[in-house]
Design a protein around this motif. Structure first.
Motif, PDB file in Angstrom:
ATOM      1  N   GLN A   1     -21.887  -8.809 -78.762  1.00  0.00           N
ATOM      2  CA  GLN A   1     -21.932  -8.421 -80.117  1.00  0.00           C
ATOM      3  C   GLN A   1     -20.521  -8.239 -80.792  1.00  0.00           C
ATOM      4  OE1 GLN A   1     -23.799  -4.445 -79.728  1.00  0.00           O
ATOM      5  NE2 GLN A   1     -25.688  -5.371 -80.084  1.00  0.00           N
ATOM      6  N   ARG A   2     -19.517  -8.097 -79.829  1.00  0.00           N
ATOM      7  CA  ARG A   2     -17.976  -8.441 -80.196  1.00  0.00           C
ATOM      8  C   ARG A   2     -17.711  -9.582 -80.770  1.00  0.00           C
ATOM      9  NH1 ARG A   2     -13.534  -9.553 -77.994  1.00  0.00           N
ATOM     10  NH2 ARG A   2     -14.678  -9.534 -75.977  1.00  0.00           N
ATOM     11  N   ARG A   3     -18.441 -10.433 -80.049  1.00  0.00           N
ATOM     12  CA  ARG A   3     -18.157 -11.919 -80.225  1.00  0.00           C
ATOM     13  C   ARG A   3     -18.858 -12.660 -81.123  1.00  0.00           C
ATOM     14  NH1 ARG A   3     -17.642 -15.272 -75.148  1.00  0.00           N
ATOM     15  NH2 ARG A   3     -19.064 -13.777 -74.149  1.00  0.00           N
ATOM     16  N   LYS A   4     -19.891 -11.542 -81.923  1.00  0.00           N
ATOM     17  CA  LYS A   4     -20.995 -12.015 -82.925  1.00  0.00           C
ATOM     18  C   LYS A   4     -21.747 -13.308 -82.523  1.00  0.00           C
ATOM     19  CE  LYS A   4     -18.463 -10.364 -86.793  1.00  0.00           C
ATOM     20  NZ  LYS A   4     -17.733 -10.529 -88.066  1.00  0.00           N
ATOM     21  N   MET A   5     -22.256 -13.350 -81.045  1.00  0.00           N
ATOM     22  CA  MET A   5     -23.056 -14.106 -80.280  1.00  0.00           C
ATOM     23  C   MET A   5     -24.567 -13.708 -80.130  1.00  0.00           C
ATOM     24  SD  MET A   5     -20.631 -15.576 -77.631  1.00  0.00           S
ATOM     25  CE  MET A   5     -21.491 -16.875 -77.105  1.00  0.00           C
ATOM     26  N   MET A   6     -24.955 -12.315 -80.541  1.00  0.00           N
ATOM     27  CA  MET A   6     -26.173 -12.118 -80.346  1.00  0.00           C
ATOM     28  C   MET A   6     -27.127 -12.597 -81.535  1.00  0.00           C
ATOM     29  SD  MET A   6     -26.682 -10.288 -77.679  1.00  0.00           S
ATOM     30  CE  MET A   6     -28.107  -9.085 -77.915  1.00  0.00           C
ATOM     31  N   ASN A   7     -28.210 -12.893 -81.309  1.00  0.00           N
ATOM     32  CA  ASN A   7     -29.342 -13.205 -82.445  1.00  0.00           C
ATOM     33  C   ASN A   7     -30.166 -12.252 -82.502  1.00  0.00           C
ATOM     34  OD1 ASN A   7     -31.134 -14.361 -84.007  1.00  0.00           O
ATOM     35  ND2 ASN A   7     -31.267 -16.369 -82.967  1.00  0.00           N
ATOM     36  N   GLY A   8     -29.923 -11.225 -83.258  1.00  0.00           N
ATOM     37  CA  GLY A   8     -30.794  -9.975 -83.509  1.00  0.00           C
ATOM     38  C   GLY A   8     -30.436  -9.289 -81.786  1.00  0.00           C
ATOM     39  N   PRO A   9     -31.781  -8.976 -81.433  1.00  0.00           N
ATOM     40  CA  PRO A   9     -31.721  -8.223 -80.143  1.00  0.00           C
ATOM     41  C   PRO A   9     -31.781  -9.264 -79.106  1.00  0.00           C
ATOM     42  CG  PRO A   9     -34.000  -8.521 -80.751  1.00  0.00           C
ATOM     43  CD  PRO A   9     -33.282  -9.142 -81.906  1.00  0.00           C
ATOM     44  N   PHE A  10     -31.657 -10.627 -78.984  1.00  0.00           N
ATOM     45  CA  PHE A  10     -31.837 -11.585 -77.972  1.00  0.00           C
ATOM     46  C   PHE A  10     -30.287 -12.174 -77.830  1.00  0.00           C
ATOM     47  CE2 PHE A  10     -35.514 -12.022 -81.177  1.00  0.00           C
ATOM     48  CZ  PHE A  10     -36.342 -11.307 -79.899  1.00  0.00           C
ATOM     49  N   SER A  11     -30.063 -12.264 -76.549  1.00  0.00           N
ATOM     50  CA  SER A  11     -28.550 -12.838 -75.960  1.00  0.00           C
ATOM     51  C   SER A  11     -29.055 -14.284 -76.051  1.00  0.00           C
ATOM     52  CB  SER A  11     -28.470 -12.450 -74.729  1.00  0.00           C
ATOM     53  OG  SER A  11     -29.125 -12.748 -73.802  1.00  0.00           O
ATOM     54  N   PRO A  12     -28.191 -15.338 -76.151  1.00  0.00           N
ATOM     55  CA  PRO A  12     -28.217 -16.498 -76.152  1.00  0.00           C
ATOM     56  C   PRO A  12     -28.896 -17.274 -74.763  1.00  0.00           C
ATOM     57  CG  PRO A  12     -25.980 -16.183 -76.858  1.00  0.00           C
ATOM     58  CD  PRO A  12     -26.738 -14.935 -76.399  1.00  0.00           C
ATOM     59  N   ASP A  13     -28.294 -16.549 -73.825  1.00  0.00           N
ATOM     60  CA  ASP A  13     -28.728 -17.015 -72.470  1.00  0.00           C
ATOM     61  C   ASP A  13     -30.417 -16.585 -72.538  1.00  0.00           C
ATOM     62  OD1 ASP A  13     -26.508 -18.155 -71.799  1.00  0.00           O
ATOM     63  OD2 ASP A  13     -26.013 -16.454 -70.212  1.00  0.00           O
ATOM     64  N   LEU A  14     -30.863 -15.739 -72.670  1.00  0.00           N
ATOM     65  CA  LEU A  14     -32.385 -15.230 -72.717  1.00  0.00           C
ATOM     66  C   LEU A  14     -32.944 -16.245 -73.765  1.00  0.00           C
ATOM     67  CD1 LEU A  14     -34.551 -13.445 -72.278  1.00  0.00           C
ATOM     68  CD2 LEU A  14     -33.988 -11.857 -74.403  1.00  0.00           C
ATOM     69  N   LEU A  15     -32.458 -16.504 -75.009  1.00  0.00           N
ATOM     70  CA  LEU A  15     -33.215 -17.505 -75.793  1.00  0.00           C
ATOM     71  C   LEU A  15     -33.473 -18.849 -75.060  1.00  0.00           C
ATOM     72  CD1 LEU A  15     -32.072 -16.444 -79.292  1.00  0.00           C
ATOM     73  CD2 LEU A  15     -34.360 -15.757 -78.206  1.00  0.00           C
ATOM     74  N   VAL A  16     -32.447 -19.553 -74.448  1.00  0.00           N
ATOM     75  CA  VAL A  16     -32.527 -20.546 -73.811  1.00  0.00           C
ATOM     76  C   VAL A  16     -33.668 -20.704 -72.669  1.00  0.00           C
ATOM     77  CG1 VAL A  16     -31.105 -22.252 -72.200  1.00  0.00           C
ATOM     78  CG2 VAL A  16     -30.123 -21.139 -74.435  1.00  0.00           C
TER      79      VAL A  16
END
Length: 753
Positions: free
Chosen positions: A418-433
């Motif tokens: 979140q600090r690096r503004k990498m969350m897509n709502g409640p989803f982390s990038p690795d989870l979505l991949v």
């Protein structure tokens, strides 16, 4: 003169004595129901629990009627009711209300289901008359077709060989003859046919004529099975600690089979109705129509019929059910299985009696001399402590079925993302991949979010106003499907405001994520995915569980979003990815059991991944990545988790080292309930000293317009618990005797969760 002591289905302590008219003396018996008067013009269906000749020192009223030819309550059940009332400090009337289906507590509460049947008219029940009927009906082709079809179905066409035919249901005749009800009515009016009503059961038997043998046990399962049998020789209760997907259900099946071979009955308890869907199919294949299902989603009439079947000469040998199944009558109970024994769903919260089904089931088994098996991958601290002390037997099964590895659990630091503004709502990038990869490969995904609704909080961006329930001390949850705000405590629904009533701003924001919002955002990211959601909002109807679970099991849906319902022992073959979206919502809870519940939920939902031939992946999203509990979940270190928690419990005087009793006071007048709570504490401390803590406002201090105060009793080992309970009853009685407290509510929660 004979007198009868009865229990009334009212929140009243003790039993009530009535005189028995001479004409009814031969009919009164313990366990039968009786119609009794109460007050000026009210009558109630009561249970007779005592018969004697001791005349009370007050004028008795007569029993009006005895309603049963045989007892509907067995001796073991009456003893169990009394134990529940004593242990959980609940009126016997409340126990009766919880235990009996409504149809057995009301004079006209249960009506047998009937079906219309068709038989041959009496004047045509001879070969000559039958031929005459066929000749006369030639002028009415439709009636003739219907009549001939009836003769075929009922075997009256074999009149030369049979002296009497068989009745046929009207629906069967309509379907087979493709006739109308009017055609049948014409045949009845002319005397060719006659109809009558026949009582039919509502029970949903599985209609399995050919059953299967249980699957052979693996080497690890066989060893665990043998050890359970050995432990049962020494202990009445055994704890089976088996990792997720180790095949505990298969062990249960073999133990059930052995019990049935001994002509014993089995009670199989599950914490959630949802779990009965899959287990019912597995048990049904083995035990067929010897299996009965009992839970609150069944209609009251169905529950009455199951109750009556259990009292009959042909009861179900195996009962599979949720919490309320502990109250069913059993004639030869030999084995009780409590699956997922750690689950908090086994504890009844409201209304009274606030019993724990695990404890009640153990006591039930004890009364029958039966054995109890507790099964789980994450034992409750109390049960594991009982096993460590030798009170329970302990059997460990740490090998997953078919050698499937435990899932790889990856910690995702959402605070950093979140600090690096990498969350897509409640989803982390690795989870979505990982989700995209799994869906592309034809695999399935489970996302766990322990909040239902769309947004847990609505907030004004300008002034911070948050809408609250007018009846409860809680913020309202926004439900998009309803287009409204809902209170999850009293169920009240409020319209969504268009502007802030405090400052007039129209800038109202949705804060947080519920399962409904997760579903909405997943469909935006993966528009072609078939999504299902399993929470309280989507499972209110009777068959909703079946539909959601069966669709996911069959692959008709690819991604399942759910609350804690999805953590509880469900078995899906193709789940390769599990996402725990917000572990912190379980950790940051003002309760000494918060870490225990969090560990269990995260471990259980993780166990849904990689259950057949492939190691699964779990993404555990948290802002507290360095917390020791998180590492213990990742490494499946139950022993270390247990030691850490027990050390804290001992330090702060919590179970299992100390016993807890909560005292709750409720009243609409906040000032009155506060004063009486302080008064109660003063009286209790005179007898119990520093064991009494409070009074305090609970985290939710107002529900359904009633203000709440809470008093906590911490009781050390060795204290006379009976004297403590008597002290509590005395204080309650003293408070309620004050005229101003006529509407004050006081109740107890023994062994609270």
């Amino acid at each position: 003169m004979i007198y009868a002591d009865v229990i009334l289905p009212l929140p009243l302590d003790g039993v009530f004595t009535y005189s028995v008219p001479e004409v009814l003396e031969s009919m009164v018996e313990r366990g039968r129901r009786a119609l009794v008067p109460l007050g000026r013009n009210k009558t109630y269906v009561a249970i007779i629990v005592g018969i004697h000749t001791v005349k009370p020192d007050f004028k008795c009223r007569d029993i009006l009627r005895v309603l049963d030819e045989k007892p509907i309550l067995l001796e073991e059940q009456m003893e169990l009711w009394q134990w529940i009332s004593d242990y959980y400090m609940a009126p016997l009337g409340d126990v009766m209300t919880a235990a009996l289906p409504a149809g057995l507590k009301e004079l006209d509460g249960y009506r047998p289901k009937t079906e219309t049947y068709v038989d041959l008219g009496e004047k045509f029940r001879s070969e000559m008359a039958l031929h005459q009927a066929l000749d006369m009906l030639k002028r009415s082709p439709k009636q003739l077709q219907c009549f001939v079809t009836f003769l075929e179905l009922s075997h009256w066409d074999e009149i030369g060989e049979r002296s009497e035919g068989e009745s046929v249901s009207r629906d069967e005749l309509l379907n087979a003859s493709r006739s109308t009800t009017q055609t049948i009515r014409n045949l009845v009016n002319s005397g060719y046919l006659e109809t009558f009503e026949r009582e039919v059961g509502r029970l949903n038997t599985l209609n399995i004529t050919k059953t299967q043998m249980p699957s052979p046990l693996t080497e690890a399962q066989q060893e665990a099975y043998n050890r359970i049998l050995m432990q049962f020789l020494k202990k009445n209760v055994v704890l089976l600690h088996g990792v997720t997907s180790s095949g505990k259900t298969e062990l249960y099946i073999h133990l059930i089979k052995q019990a049935l071979e001994r002509k014993e009955q089995v009670l199989y308890l599950l914490p959630e109705i949802a779990l009965t869907v899959q287990i019912r199919e597995r048990l049904g294949r083995i035990f067929g129509n010897r299996l009965g299902i009992y839970h609150s989603k069944y209609s009251d009439a169905e529950r009455v019929e199951i109750w009556q079947k259990q009292l009959s000469g042909n009861p179900y040998d195996v009962i599979l059910g949720a919490r309320s199944a502990v109250f069913l009558p059993f004639k030869k109970l030999g084995l009780v299985i409590i699956d997922e024994e750690h689950e908090t769903s086994f504890k009844q919260q409201d209304p009274a009696p606030r019993y724990h089904a695990r404890s009640v089931a153990i006591m039930l088994a004890q009364k029958y001399g039966a054995k109890t098996l507790l099964g789980t991958a994450t034992p409750s601290l109390e049960s594991y402590n009982n096993a460590e002390k030798g009170k329970y037997g302990l059997v460990t099964l740490d090998t997953r079925y078919s050698g499937v590895e435990l899932p790889e659990i990856r910690i995702v630091d959402t605070k950093d993302l979140q600090r690096r503004k990498m969350m897509n709502g409640p989803f982390s990038p690795d989870l979505l991949v990982a989700v995209r990869k799994a869906l592309t490969a034809g695999e399935q995904v489970i996302l766990f979010q322990n909040r239902r609704g769309f947004a847990p909080v609505i907030e004004c961006k300008e002034c911070g106003w948050v809408p609250h329930c007018t009846h409860c001390d809680v913020s309202l949850t926004y439900h998009k499907n309803l287009g409204a705000l809902s209170c999850h405590y009293c169920g009240s629904v409020f319209p969504m405001p268009r502007q802030c009533p405090a400052c007039g701003s129209e800038n109202l924001l949705n804060r947080g994520y519920g399962t409904e919002k997760i579903e909405d955002q997943i469909l935006q990211i993966f528009p072609d995915v078939r999504v299902a959601r399993m929470d309280l909002d989507t499972t209110r109807s009777r068959h909703a569980y079946d539909r959601i679970i069966n669709d996911f099991s069959a692959g008709r849906t690819q991604l399942l979003i759910g609350t804690q319902m999805v953590t509880k022992g469900l078995d899906f073959d193709r789940v390769s990815v599990v996402g725990i979206l917000n572990a912190d919502s379980m950790l940051n809870y003002p309760d000494f059991r918060a870490f225990e519940h969090a560990f269990m939920m995260m471990s259980q939902v993780s166990g849904r991944a990689g259950r057949r031939g492939k190691r699964g992946q779990v993404f555990l999203q948290t802002k507290n990545a360095q917390l020791p509990l998180i590492a213990q979940v990742v490494k499946n270190e139950y022993q270390q988790f247990y030691r850490d928690q027990m050390e804290e419990r001992q330090m702060f005087c919590y179970p299992p080292y100390f016993r807890l009793i909560y005292v709750f006071l409720k009243h609409k007048d906040n000032r009155l309930v506060d004063e009486e709570a302080h008064h109660a504490v003063e009286m209790l401390r005179q007898r119990l000293g520093s064991r009494v803590l409070g009074p305090d406002r609970p985290s939710i201090s107002k529900v359904k317009t009633l203000n709440i105060r809470k008093i906590v009793l911490k009781l050390e080992p060795g204290i006379d618990i009976r004297q403590v309970k008597e002290c509590l009853r005395t204080v309650k009685k003293a408070l309620l005797e004050a005229p101003r407290n006529s509407s004050l509510q006081i109740f107890f929660d023994v062994d609270p969760l």
